[in-house]
Write a protein that holds these residues in place. Structure first.
Motif, short mmCIF file in Angstrom:
data_model
loop_
_atom_site.label_atom_id
_atom_site.label_comp_id
_atom_site.label_asym_id
_atom_site.label_seq_id
_atom_site.Cartn_x
_atom_site.Cartn_y
_atom_site.Cartn_z
N MET A 34 -5.26 -2.06 -5.56
CA MET A 34 -5.45 -0.67 -5.14
C MET A 34 -5.57 0.21 -6.36
O MET A 34 -4.88 0.03 -7.36
CB MET A 34 -4.25 -0.21 -4.30
N ASN A 35 -6.47 1.16 -6.31
CA ASN A 35 -6.63 2.13 -7.38
C ASN A 35 -5.30 2.84 -7.60
O ASN A 35 -4.72 3.39 -6.67
CB ASN A 35 -7.71 3.15 -6.96
N PRO A 36 -4.78 2.90 -8.85
CA PRO A 36 -3.50 3.55 -9.08
C PRO A 36 -3.49 4.99 -8.59
O PRO A 36 -2.46 5.50 -8.16
CB PRO A 36 -3.33 3.47 -10.61
N GLU A 37 -4.65 5.65 -8.66
CA GLU A 37 -4.71 7.04 -8.24
C GLU A 37 -4.38 7.20 -6.76
O GLU A 37 -3.82 8.20 -6.33
CB GLU A 37 -6.11 7.62 -8.51
N SER A 38 -4.70 6.15 -5.99
CA SER A 38 -4.48 6.27 -4.55
C SER A 38 -3.00 6.35 -4.22
O SER A 38 -2.62 6.77 -3.13
CB SER A 38 -5.12 5.09 -3.82
N GLN A 39 -2.15 5.97 -5.16
CA GLN A 39 -0.72 6.09 -4.90
C GLN A 39 -0.30 7.56 -4.86
O GLN A 39 0.76 7.89 -4.33
CB GLN A 39 0.07 5.33 -5.97
N LEU A 40 -1.13 8.44 -5.44
CA LEU A 40 -0.86 9.86 -5.38
C LEU A 40 -1.59 10.51 -4.23
O LEU A 40 -1.49 11.71 -4.00
CB LEU A 40 -1.30 10.54 -6.70
N ARG A 41 -2.35 9.73 -3.52
CA ARG A 41 -3.20 10.25 -2.46
C ARG A 41 -2.36 10.94 -1.39
O ARG A 41 -1.37 10.41 -0.94
CB ARG A 41 -4.01 9.10 -1.85
N PRO A 42 -2.76 12.15 -0.98
CA PRO A 42 -1.94 12.90 -0.04
C PRO A 42 -2.15 12.53 1.41
O PRO A 42 -1.79 13.26 2.29
CB PRO A 42 -2.39 14.35 -0.28
N TYR A 43 -2.78 11.38 1.66
CA TYR A 43 -2.98 10.98 3.04
C TYR A 43 -1.65 10.88 3.76
O TYR A 43 -0.70 10.30 3.23
CB TYR A 43 -3.68 9.62 3.11
N PRO A 44 -1.57 11.42 4.98
CA PRO A 44 -0.28 11.40 5.67
C PRO A 44 -0.01 10.07 6.35
O PRO A 44 0.06 9.96 7.55
CB PRO A 44 -0.46 12.52 6.71
N THR A 45 0.11 9.01 5.54
CA THR A 45 0.52 7.75 6.12
C THR A 45 1.92 7.94 6.68
O THR A 45 2.66 8.81 6.26
CB THR A 45 0.56 6.63 5.07
N ARG A 46 2.28 7.10 7.66
CA ARG A 46 3.62 7.22 8.21
C ARG A 46 4.66 7.00 7.11
O ARG A 46 5.70 7.63 7.09
CB ARG A 46 3.80 6.19 9.33
N ARG A 47 4.34 6.11 6.17
CA ARG A 47 5.23 5.88 5.05
C ARG A 47 5.42 7.16 4.25
O ARG A 47 6.52 7.56 3.90
CB ARG A 47 4.66 4.76 4.18
N THR A 48 4.31 7.84 3.94
CA THR A 48 4.36 9.05 3.13
C THR A 48 5.04 10.19 3.87
O THR A 48 5.83 10.92 3.29
CB THR A 48 2.93 9.47 2.73
N LEU A 49 4.74 10.33 5.16
CA LEU A 49 5.35 11.41 5.92
C LEU A 49 6.86 11.26 5.94
O LEU A 49 7.59 12.23 5.77
CB LEU A 49 4.82 11.41 7.36
N LEU A 50 7.33 10.03 6.12
CA LEU A 50 8.76 9.81 6.15
C LEU A 50 9.37 10.09 4.78
O LEU A 50 10.38 10.76 4.66
CB LEU A 50 9.07 8.37 6.58
N ARG A 51 8.69 9.59 3.74
CA ARG A 51 9.22 9.79 2.39
C ARG A 51 9.28 11.26 2.04
O ARG A 51 10.28 11.76 1.53
CB ARG A 51 8.35 9.04 1.38
N THR A 52 8.21 12.00 2.31
CA THR A 52 8.18 13.41 1.95
C THR A 52 9.14 14.21 2.81
O THR A 52 9.75 15.17 2.35
CB THR A 52 6.76 13.99 2.06
N ALA A 53 9.31 13.82 4.06
CA ALA A 53 10.26 14.53 4.92
C ALA A 53 11.67 14.38 4.38
O ALA A 53 12.44 15.33 4.32
CB ALA A 53 10.17 14.01 6.35
N VAL A 54 12.01 13.15 3.96
CA VAL A 54 13.33 12.90 3.42
C VAL A 54 13.51 13.64 2.09
O VAL A 54 14.53 14.26 1.83
CB VAL A 54 13.56 11.39 3.24
N THR A 80 7.85 14.35 11.69
CA THR A 80 7.99 15.32 10.61
C THR A 80 9.14 16.28 10.86
O THR A 80 9.67 16.87 9.91
CB THR A 80 6.68 16.11 10.43
N TRP A 81 9.56 16.45 12.11
CA TRP A 81 10.69 17.32 12.39
C TRP A 81 12.02 16.64 12.12
O TRP A 81 12.95 17.27 11.63
CB TRP A 81 10.65 17.75 13.86
N TYR A 82 12.12 15.36 12.44
CA TYR A 82 13.41 14.67 12.41
C TYR A 82 13.29 13.30 11.73
O TYR A 82 13.06 12.28 12.39
CB TYR A 82 13.94 14.49 13.84
N ALA A 83 13.45 13.28 10.42
CA ALA A 83 13.31 12.04 9.67
C ALA A 83 14.25 10.93 10.15
O ALA A 83 13.84 9.77 10.22
CB ALA A 83 13.51 12.30 8.17
#
Length: 472
Positions: free
Chosen positions: A1-21, A424-427
């Motif tokens: 995977m392109n390293p830049e994609s790790q910064l990608r703001p796509y709202p994957t369920r993984r990312t949403l949970l991480r950012t919510a926490v 997104t409301w309740y991690a």
């Protein structure tokens, strides 16, 4: 995977949970220091008279400061909108900042009462929007939404946006954020691979099970999923439930209603995915795979289907072989339900807001009017192979197979798009659902116990007076 994609703001369920926490960790500091906009004098500059050419009353020579999350999309699209702004207001000086840690940089400025005029509040560690709303730190964007579209005559800005975009940025009846990109979730497959085998994407779950048996006989695993992150396989399960029970089912879940997770549509959907696992239709070892590993295996045609959001094609650049022609299909339905088979789970992301204490709030809103123009959104789609939240932005474009299928799915769904907001409301509830679904599809939890386990977590959350509750 392109390293830049790790910064990608796509709202994957993984990312949403991480950012919510992450946001929740930052809330106490922000909530304890940020004051209501009425508590101290604001340095907001006076605007100009509102006219047909200047519907938001922008002062022509007022400076404008724009802060943008510089992730996988870069920030060229935002810079282009700034150039359009200075083209319209040549006396205005624009200060642009492209950042990767927006929350870390912006929290002290909100606390000090000196925020920029526009903030792209995106990425890990972003500011908690609910806290900002509670402290009256964000502008109501109603006047922007009711302003005329820049390049679609006869339409207001709100009329140019895809379904759900306004609602995604609305808290307690006030729209305080506008999201620039549009994500759709579904089930992905290789169009060329299916054509070579004579397989047709199913529209019903019965057809899916029949086809899965045929695929397995051909020596291919019917499904894989990003096992380390079971939220990915939650998406088709929850989509199937939504099609069965409709918006009433979704609202009951999001509003933490008693017995919401015991609803027939949810139990039936859980039963369907338990059967998928029970009949051996999940690729062996999927539970241990990361998102990159599962997606790579799928690109190698080791599995026919994989659940994911519409960022998948961009994330798999350099991994998918030439001619793979990945496309996304709507989640098959259990049977006749409250929503049609064509309905899709969709939500907007890449969240822009105008702080209440912005010195040039009118300019900030005008900047967003330029950014959310059809021309700006079309240029973004061309550059990023991503669906913007402006309706019709991809019309007339030659699209890749994946983005074209996403656009077609949104078109077919029409107004029948939906989204759950509990994640997104309740991690903590989101994690409980993810964990339970992981156990379900690995045959360690029955559908009935899946329902009971999640309902217990939802009930505990509902009774916790320390957690702010939301309602839709």
């Amino acid at each position: 995977m392109n390293p830049e994609s790790q910064l990608r703001p796509y709202p994957t369920r993984r990312t949403l949970l991480r950012t919510a926490v992450t946001a929740a960790v930052a809330v106490p500091a922000l909530a304890g220091c940020v004051t209501s906009s009425s508590d101290s004098p604001s340095a907001v500059s006076e605007g100009a008279e509102k006219t047909a050419d200047n519907p938001l009353g922008v002062k022509a020579d007022a400076p404008l400061e724009v802060v943008v999350f510089k992730g996988g999309y870069g920030d060229d699209y935002a810079v282009q909108a700034e150039k359009a702004y200075t083209g319209k207001y040549p006396q205005a000086k624009v200060d642009h900042k492209g950042l990767q840690k927006v929350g870390e940089a912006m929290q002290p400025r909100f606390v000090a009462g000196t925020p920029p005029d526009v903030v792209d509040n995106t990425g890990a560690g972003r500011l908690d929007i609910a806290t900002l709303v509670g402290a009256s730190q964000v502008n109501d964007l109603a006047d922007l939404l009711d302003a005329p579209s820049l390049d679609q005559p006869g339409k207001k800005v709100r009329d140019t946006l895809l379904p759900g975009v306004v609602e995604d940025g609305t808290f307690a009846g006030r729209t305080v954020a506008l999201n620039f990109t549009y994500t759709v979730w579904g089930v992905w497959y290789s169009k060329s691979f299916f054509a070579s085998r004579g397989w047709t994407f199913p529209t019903s779950w019965a057809e899916m099970l029949t086809l899965s048996a045929e695929i397995r006989k051909a020596g291919v695993a019917p499904w894989t999923y990003q096992g380390k992150y079971p939220e990915y396989i939650n998406d088709p399960l929850l989509s199937m439930a939504a099609k069965a029970g409709g918006t009433d089912l979704i609202k009951a879940v999001d509003n933490l209603q008693p017995g919401a997770w015991k609803q027939e549509g949810l139990v039936q959907a859980a039963t369907a995915f338990a059967e998928l696992a029970g009949r051996g239709f999940l690729m062996s070892g999927s539970e241990a795979l990361s998102h990159t590993e599962a997606q790579a295996a799928w690109c190698q045609r080791k599995a026919a289907f994989i659940p994911c959001g519409s960022w998948l094609e961009s994330e798999q650049k350099g991994v998918a072989p030439a001619g793979f022609d990945m496309v996304m299909g709507a989640v098959p339905a259990l049977g006749p339900g409250k929503l049609p088979v064509s309905a899709v789970q969709a939500a907007s992301s890449e969240s822009f807001l105008v702080p209440a204490k912005a010195k040039n709030a009118a300019g900030g809103k005008e900047y967003l009017r330029l950014l959310f123009s059809k021309g700006s959104a079309t240029a973004f789609a061309k550059a990023n192979s991503t669906l913007p939240s402006v309706a019709g932005a991809t019309d007339g474009l030659t699209l890749s197979s994946g983005l074209g299928s996403v656009r077609d799915a949104v078109t077919a769904a029409g107004t029948d798009t939906f989204t759950y907001r509990f994640r997104t409301w309740y991690a903590p509830l989101a994690k409980a659902v993810d964990d339970a679904t992981g156990e379900l599809v690995n045959k360690r939890l029955s559908p009935a116990d899946w329902s009971t386990r999640i309902q217990k977590a939802a009930d505990a959350l509902a009774k916790d007076s320390t957690i702010t509750k939301y309602e839709r």
